[in-house]
Enzyme design. Sequence first.
Site: not given
Ligand code: 8IG
Length: 276
Positions: A120, A239, A215-216, A92-93, A36, A68, A90, A88, A251
């Site tokens: 990210a 973040n 998440m990756s 979660y998709e 990302s 992406h 994921h 990519r 996001h």
């Molecule tokens: I950008 O704060 C990004 N991706 N799990 N937590 C999780 N994934 C993220 C975060 C976050 N920020």
Amino acid sequence: MDAAETDPFDLAADAAAVLAERTGVEAHSVALVLGSGWAAAADQIGEMVADVELADLPGFPAPTVAGHRNLARSIRVGRVAALILGGRAHLYEGHPVSTVVHGVRTAVEAGCSTVILTNAAGGLNPDWPVGQPVLLSDHLNLTGHSPMVGPAPPADKPARFVDLTEAYSQRLRGLAREVDPDLPEGVYAALLGGAYETPAEVRMLAGLGADLVGMSTALETIAARHLGAEVLGVSLVTNAAAGLSESALDHAEVLEAAGEAGPRMVALLRGVLERL
Ligand code: 8IG
């Protein structure tokens, strides 16, 4: 369907063959997976050789996440033929883990012995501002999945029970620090995702030794290490993890933070490629 065609390693070999044909590049030596907000770097890292739609390669799904890009790009940086994967998949998709790691397996089949994984991530270290790049020193795979689940790898591939003692190469981190000496390093916690964490979960992750949360990456690292590639992981903190700052997680803000850090990211990736 022919059982042989459903084997994920065969599917990666098929994709690598089509990639070689479509790019006209017989072998690549380095793969770069852009997470990302890193996609813009694809245009500036090296000289472009050829673009291939991921959808044209066997086994790649259409990406669904903003930020992406749906492209494999062959570039040249000095003597190095590099393969940029701008999309990519994921967990979660809803993709199976074999699809999540398909890009990395394809890259190794295409000749890549170095895999650079970018993402990210949320930061747990209060000293890291938004926009801070961090080298991964290790990970916590908290996804509940592994690319080594399933039938045993074929006879021409290493067995499972992959040694992850040095999941993220010391040598490659050293090269990254030659380019950008102030880069800190940290442990990346990989979660299934689909939602950000609760503040309680973030406190738990801090207690477990995580410095970053995302998440990756971790599953791709395991798949790359299984096939013998060296891995460099780089997170861009976009973040503060939930509960660590006043601002809500969004996001769009992730993409904005990544954009501002773009030139430093480009210089880092290009510099590492030049030193391989
Ligand atoms: I950008 O704060 C990004 N991706 N799990 N937590 C999780 N994934 C993220 C975060 C976050 N920020």
